[in-house]
Design a protein around this motif. Sequence first.
Motif: not given
Lengths: 313, 307
Positions: B106-116, B192-209
């Motif tokens: 899940f983390f790798v999926f978020a890390a690769v997908g969310a920045p897109d 699934a909700i906390p897992l999704a919220a956490y991974t989405t937020t961290l991945a988008l935060l990294a992408a924001a910079f």
Amino acid sequence: MGVDNVKVLLTAVKLTKHYKDVVALDNVSFEISEGITGILGENGAGKSTAIKLFLGLIQPTSGLAKALGQNANESVAVRARLGYMPEHDCLPTNVAATEFLAHMAEVSGLPPKHARTRAADTLRHVGLFEERYRSMGGYSTGMKQRVKLAQALVHDPTFVFLDEPTAGLDPGGREEMLELVRKTHREFGISILFSSHLMADVERACDRIIVLQGGRLMQSGEVTHFTKETETVFIEVDGNHERLVAALEQRGVAVATDGHGLYIEGPDESVYDLVRDALVESEAPLRRMAPRRRALAELFQHEGEDFASELVP
Amino acid sequence: MMGRPEVKKREGTVFDIGYQNYTGPREGRGRARLSVIRNGVRTSLGFGRGALAKVLPWLFIGVLVFIAIIMALVAGAADRLVGPEDADQLNLPSHSDYYGIASIIFFVFAAVGAPDLLCPDRREGTINLYLVRPLTGSDYVFSRWLAFFLVMVAVAWLPQFILLMGLLMGDPRPVNYLLENWLDIPRFLLAAIPLAAYTTTLALLAAAFTTRRAYAAVFLVGLFVITTPFTTGLASEIGGTAGQWISMFNLSNIPVHVNDVIFGEPSVITRSAPAAEMSSWILVGWFLLWTLGPAGVLWMRYRRLTP
């Protein structure tokens, strides 16, 4: 006030914007009504700042920017009736133009079905209908400029801001873009603020101009007012140029020449008879004879040498 | 004699009706947000783009489903080999363990997908076209966040449902299994909700910079991969309360601890983690801190964004 029945579309009232110590706009007031208005000025004159203020993207330090009758800074909704074509690249490379435009139309508030129809129609109007399914990464500069214009028009705005729309275009592409700009107002009924540092573009496309310099309003008015007829007659012939000059001088008419034709300063009625006789004598085929209009560039050379030197005529 | 009936030629005419002003409905900011969300979901899953854009998201989804199928097969095989009662004693991984087992995917999926969803818009300047429409920077970033969050929730639920189907079909008495384990369904839906919220937020935060998706992905994967062995080793070395707190900094375990709270038992992944001994309130509070904090930074970053 509704946004549909306004005649004055943009109003700046004592508009001032400071970025820390830099004064981008200094107590500027003007009104922009229907038609094509050029906003002219060198880099840093405050053109982009004015556009951002009218789009409500930045807060003015003081004063008021109203778009379509509403305070631009307080109404996000008014942007549904505004369009903006930025100067710089803004298109995703891996998306087809039609899909991108449909998405942009939806983001402007159109329902998906209408958005898809408008996307196809708008691409047809800018001449990209055949290319609409291609990814935009493979488009030429001219095609990208057309898509940028199309995304600004896709939601049928009342007013559109065009920031340097001819930037990067070759002469042919530039002429086509200027024609599209004119068509946007003439046929689509959309009013335009045309930002440029190219005086020739503004002169050819706009009805009115606003000139900014160092954040201050330098000039504003109708383009025709600035380029009104002069006391000079311009004559263009297809041949026997030198013989015509000699024939005119023989009759005591003072003539100036450049690469394009002859200029006769301050003629009275009798000069036209002398010109006629000289044309007959020199057998020079006349192509054009008309009172000459001033170009904007000349005007600014008279008004302020420094400013004119920054602008490209 | 009758003549041949006159056949009327069908004539088609193409009219150029010129430019037509739009007179249809304008749905404003609500439609704008919805469109950004829909576009975000499509982008995350590679829809409307080339085949290459579909490879990564569907590869990850395939791996996540594959893990669930393997878990169902193992459980089904155990039921048949040793009988349902003895299989229960084996304590085989089930719904409560799935998110823990698959968390790194899940983390790798978020890390690769969310920045897109964020990086290309800023790199290519498309963000300028969003912000001049009836949409604020906050609307934009929240809609992007919600788009990826929905994808993550769906991606988390899909293998859990497949696992449920597998466990039901593998059990000799499916109805009994369902009656005994029905609570797992709302639990895995909720977890699934906390897992999704956490991974989405961290991945988008990294992408924001960064404007480069790869930089954000590498940073995030590195962060998750490095903190796990580092905190695990240090926590067991130090022990006690300090060890528990160090264990709390294992970033990949933070949403899994919440999963454990929801299921009421530690998963196979967090069972040995010192942080699992912390109270449920602390674990949930820690998760909220690590989700709402980055969400706030992300919002601040986009709130005042102008072209």
